[in-house]
Structures are given as structure tokens and as C-alpha cells.
Design a protein around this motif. Structure first.
Motif, PDB file in Angstrom:
ATOM      1  N   GLY A  54       0.822  -1.209   0.000  1.00  0.00           N
ATOM      2  CA  GLY A  54       0.000   0.000   0.000  1.00  0.00           C
ATOM      3  C   GLY A  54       0.848   1.247   0.000  1.00  0.00           C
ATOM      4  N   TYR A  55       0.168   2.409  -0.048  1.00  0.00           N
ATOM      5  CA  TYR A  55       0.847   3.697  -0.069  1.00  0.00           C
ATOM      6  C   TYR A  55       1.306   4.082   1.327  1.00  0.00           C
ATOM      7  CZ  TYR A  55      -0.643   4.574  -4.858  1.00  0.00           C
ATOM      8  OH  TYR A  55      -0.814   4.499  -6.213  1.00  0.00           O
ATOM      9  N   ASP A  59       5.718   7.573  -0.652  1.00  0.00           N
ATOM     10  CA  ASP A  59       5.179   7.750  -2.005  1.00  0.00           C
ATOM     11  C   ASP A  59       4.787   9.189  -2.269  1.00  0.00           C
ATOM     12  OD1 ASP A  59       4.822   4.848  -3.115  1.00  0.00           O
ATOM     13  OD2 ASP A  59       4.082   4.789  -1.059  1.00  0.00           O
ATOM     14  N   VAL A  60       4.553   9.977  -1.232  1.00  0.00           N
ATOM     15  CA  VAL A  60       4.091  11.351  -1.400  1.00  0.00           C
ATOM     16  C   VAL A  60       5.201  12.357  -1.122  1.00  0.00           C
ATOM     17  CG1 VAL A  60       2.389  13.053  -0.640  1.00  0.00           C
ATOM     18  CG2 VAL A  60       1.763  10.641  -0.751  1.00  0.00           C
ATOM     19  N   PHE A  68      13.190   0.744   0.878  1.00  0.00           N
ATOM     20  CA  PHE A  68      12.051  -0.097   1.201  1.00  0.00           C
ATOM     21  C   PHE A  68      12.106  -0.508   2.669  1.00  0.00           C
ATOM     22  CE2 PHE A  68      12.256  -0.136  -3.297  1.00  0.00           C
ATOM     23  CZ  PHE A  68      10.971  -0.408  -3.755  1.00  0.00           C
ATOM     24  N   CYS A  69      10.941  -0.767   3.220  1.00  0.00           N
ATOM     25  CA  CYS A  69      10.811  -1.030   4.658  1.00  0.00           C
ATOM     26  C   CYS A  69      11.181  -2.481   4.938  1.00  0.00           C
ATOM     27  CB  CYS A  69       9.390  -0.734   5.120  1.00  0.00           C
ATOM     28  SG  CYS A  69       9.133  -1.010   6.886  1.00  0.00           S
ATOM     29  N   ILE A  70      12.158  -2.697   5.827  1.00  0.00           N
ATOM     30  CA  ILE A  70      12.573  -4.050   6.178  1.00  0.00           C
ATOM     31  C   ILE A  70      11.546  -4.724   7.073  1.00  0.00           C
ATOM     32  CG2 ILE A  70      13.896  -3.274   8.178  1.00  0.00           C
ATOM     33  CD1 ILE A  70      15.914  -5.477   7.526  1.00  0.00           C
ATOM     34  N   TYR A  86       8.999   2.494   1.597  1.00  0.00           N
ATOM     35  CA  TYR A  86       8.020   1.904   0.695  1.00  0.00           C
ATOM     36  C   TYR A  86       7.482   0.585   1.245  1.00  0.00           C
ATOM     37  CZ  TYR A  86       9.720   5.264  -2.756  1.00  0.00           C
ATOM     38  OH  TYR A  86      10.066   6.419  -3.415  1.00  0.00           O
ATOM     39  N   HIS A  87       6.182   0.372   1.044  1.00  0.00           N
ATOM     40  CA  HIS A  87       5.532  -0.876   1.435  1.00  0.00           C
ATOM     41  C   HIS A  87       5.056  -1.599   0.181  1.00  0.00           C
ATOM     42  CE1 HIS A  87       4.488  -0.157   5.972  1.00  0.00           C
ATOM     43  NE2 HIS A  87       5.772   0.036   5.685  1.00  0.00           N
ATOM     44  N   ARG A  88       5.988  -2.165  -0.552  1.00  0.00           N
ATOM     45  CA  ARG A  88       5.661  -2.941  -1.744  1.00  0.00           C
ATOM     46  C   ARG A  88       6.911  -3.694  -2.184  1.00  0.00           C
ATOM     47  NH1 ARG A  88       5.562   2.433  -3.761  1.00  0.00           N
ATOM     48  NH2 ARG A  88       7.370   2.961  -5.060  1.00  0.00           N
TER      49      ARG A  88
END
Length: 344
Positions: A54-55, A59-60, A68-70, A86-88
Motif C-alpha cells: 500500500g501507499y 510515495d508522497v 524499502f521497509c525491512i 516503501y511498502h511494496r
């Protein structure tokens, strides 16, 4: 009791103090119940990209400038939409933007791998292969085909897989991805997870392939990646330098006059001319307002209580309606009266 033998005295003293220690074989300060290796524990959480992606704030607010988030890869990020990472699952375009000395999560890489082939990784060795071990082979007519299907199903969701090499005799499977960032994300996401039989798998970096053909191909790929990284660095510097030259520092100019004669690198005279006309327009308008205020003050002194709106430009160069037509005025407030202000 009295013992003449010093060694016997020490052994009995250890028994009296408490737990039995193995002094002769394992050395001092070692209990017989101590375990050399820690038991492996299964991961408590697991990430599901289809549900958990998700966002976030990244992203904004920090687009194309963060990692990216571990914790998301582990399936246990408590920040949710407020997370600054980032969560993707990373795409190939996002992997190419990661710096060479950083991994997909923003951690610093080292010059060489650890001895046990775990850890963050090496920036001198672009390793895209992970070694999966301690998995359980399926039972059936064709266990190899079933195992390949299991590996593909569990590891293809984290990136683009180029090859899977299964060695059933050694109990190891090598999975090679398109980019090393995909392998880094998979290594953290699938560490201590289960496949289909509730086992606890172990993931480490894959060692170098002894095949000379594959080694030559890998060296060529590493050379291309290094050249691409250097060109990307140079391109960023050129773009940054060009942006700095295009900027116009208007703080050194005293006012708006003389901008056309100023020496401005890569100047945009159209923008400066528009700004100059805008300033001149507001200056002329302010001068007109000041003149109207002065004229209103003079008329007020001459006529007493009569008021003139200084912002009304129609009254600036005209005589009053009363002087031209000898109108009769009302003594009441015109704002509270329904009748016209002037009448014959």
C-alpha cells in the motif's frame, strides 16, 4: 574430608558449589547442560504482498529518494501509512535507482561477504543468487518436479526469477533473480519461513559458480553494472550542475531596473520581462492610489464632512455630481436608506 590430591579437591569443590561442571574436557565456566548451538525459531510473521502492499508517506513526500521497509518484508511494520519507507515489492526500475553501496533497505554493504555467507552482502560482488536449505522434499511420484513448483510458487512473488537449480542430494536450492535488490528483499522476507510442510528454511548468499562459462558471464554483467553506475553518477552531477546554472539569483539586484543589462548565466529574459511588467503595473497602481488619497484629503478639507473614496478612479478626474448638476443631497446615511443617494 581431607584430600591430599589437589585435582580431586577441585572436582569435589565444584560438586559442592552447585551444578556439575566439566572441568577437564570443556574447560572452566562450562556446564554440562550448556548447548553449543541455539535452536532455530520460526518467524512469527510473514508478509503477503497482495494484502500488505500500500501507499505510505514515502510515495508522497520522498518519492524516488528513499528505500524499502525491512519491517514490511518481515510482515510486522507497525507504522502503516505513516511509514517513511516503501511498502511494496521492488520493481526492476526501482532496483536500478538504488545506490551501489546500499542495499534495498538502505543498509551499508561491505567489501566482502561474511564467512557464513549471511549478512547484508558485498558491493564488490553483485550476488543475485540465494541458497535455500533445510527444506523438506515432497513425497510422490515426481518429487523433483513438485519441489521446483513449490520453490517457484514461494519465491517468484518477490521478484523476477532467472533460474532455479535444485540439488536434492545436498538439500540446497539456488535461486537466481534478475537484480541483486530482489535477492536482498527475498532473503529478508523468506528467512526462517515455511514452504509447504511447516519446516524452517535457511537462506544465505549463493557462492560463486565453478562453471567457467557462468563465471565469464557474471564478470561481464558486473562490468556492465559498474559502468552503468558510474555513468548514472556522472549524469546526476551534470543534471545538478545544469540546474544550479539555470537558477537566477535575484537577491543581488537592487530593484527591478537594470535586469536586462545584468550578466545572468542561461538567463530566461521572458520570465524576467514578465516579472518586470508586473512590478511596474503594481507601482503605477500604488502611485494612483496615493494621488487619490491626497486629492481626497484636499477635498475633505475644502468641503468639510464630504468623503471621497480614494480607490474609486472614476472620481479622481471628475468634479462632484453636486457641482455639475446642483443635486440636492439627503442628510441620512446612504447605506441604510432605500432611496437613491442623489435626486433633483
Amino acid at each position: 574430608f581431607f584430600f591430599n590430591d589437589t585435582a580431586t579437591t577441585e572436582i569435589y569443590t565444584e560438586q559442592i558449589v552447585g551444578s556439575v561442571r566439566c572441568v577437564q574436557e570443556t574447560g572452566y565456566d562450562k556446564f554440562l547442560t550448556d548447548k553449543k548451538f541455539k535452536e532455530k525459531e520460526a518467524a512469527l510473521t510473514r508478509c503477503d504482498p497482495e494484502i500488505d502492499s500500500g501507499y505510505t508517506k514515502a510515495d508522497v513526500m520522498e518519492k524516488y529518494s528513499t528505500y524499502f521497509c525491512i519491517h514490511f518484508s518481515h510482515g510486522c511494520c507497525a507504522e502503516g501509512v505513516n511509514c517513511k519507507f516503501y511498502h511494496r515489492v521492488p520493481s526492476i526500475e526501482e532496483c536500478l535507482q538504488i545506490d551501489q553501496v546500499k542495499d534495498i533497505f538502505g543498509r551499508s554493504r561491505f567489501a566482502s561477504h561474511r564467512e557464513d555467507m549471511s549478512g547484508v552482502g558485498s558491493f564488490l560482488n553483485e550476488c543475485r543468487t540465494i541458497a535455500v536449505s533445510e527444506f523438506r522434499m515432497p513425497e510422490g511420484n515426481d518429487p523433483l518436479k513438485q519441489m521446483y513448483e513449490i520453490l517457484w510458487r514461494h519465491f517468484s512473488v518477490w521478484g523476477n526469477i532467472e533460474d532455479i537449480n535444485l540439488l536434492p542430494n545436498k538439500g540446497i536450492a539456488y535461486v537466481r533473480y534478475q537484480h541483486r535488490c530482489m535477492a536482498e528483499f527475498t532473503k529478508e522476507s523468506m528467512q526462517s519461513q515455511a514452504l509447504d510442510y511447516k519446516e524452517i528454511i535457511d537462506i544465505k548468499w549463493g557462492s560463486d559458480d565453478p562453471n567457467p562459462v557462468n563465471q565469464a558471464r557474471k564478470n561481464d554483467e558486473n562490468e556492465v553494472m559498474m559502468k552503468t553506475a558510474v555513468e548514472k553518477k556522472k549524469r546526476k552531477k551534470r543534471e545538478k550542475k545544469g540546474k544550479d546554472e539555470d537558477k537566477v539569483d535575484l537577491s543581488k539586484f537592487q530593484g527591478y531596473q537594470g535586469l536586462d543589462q545584468a550578466v545572468i548565466p542561461n538567463k530566461d529574459m521572458k520570465l524576467i520581462s514578465e516579472r518586470k511588467r508586473e512590478i511596474e503595473f503594481y507601482c503605477d497602481r500604488m502611485n494612483s492610489i496615493l494621488k487619490n488619497i491626497e486629492k481626497a484629503d484636499d477635498d475633505t478639507e475644502a468641503k468639510g464632512s464630504e468623503k471621497i473614496n480614494p480607490l474609486d478612479f472614476s472620481q479622481a478626474n471628475k468634479k462632484s455630481e453636486e457641482e455639475q448638476h446642483s443635486y440636492k443631497t439627503y442628510s441620512v446615511d446612504p447605506y441604510t436608506n432605500n432611496q437613491p443617494l442623489f435626486t433633483k
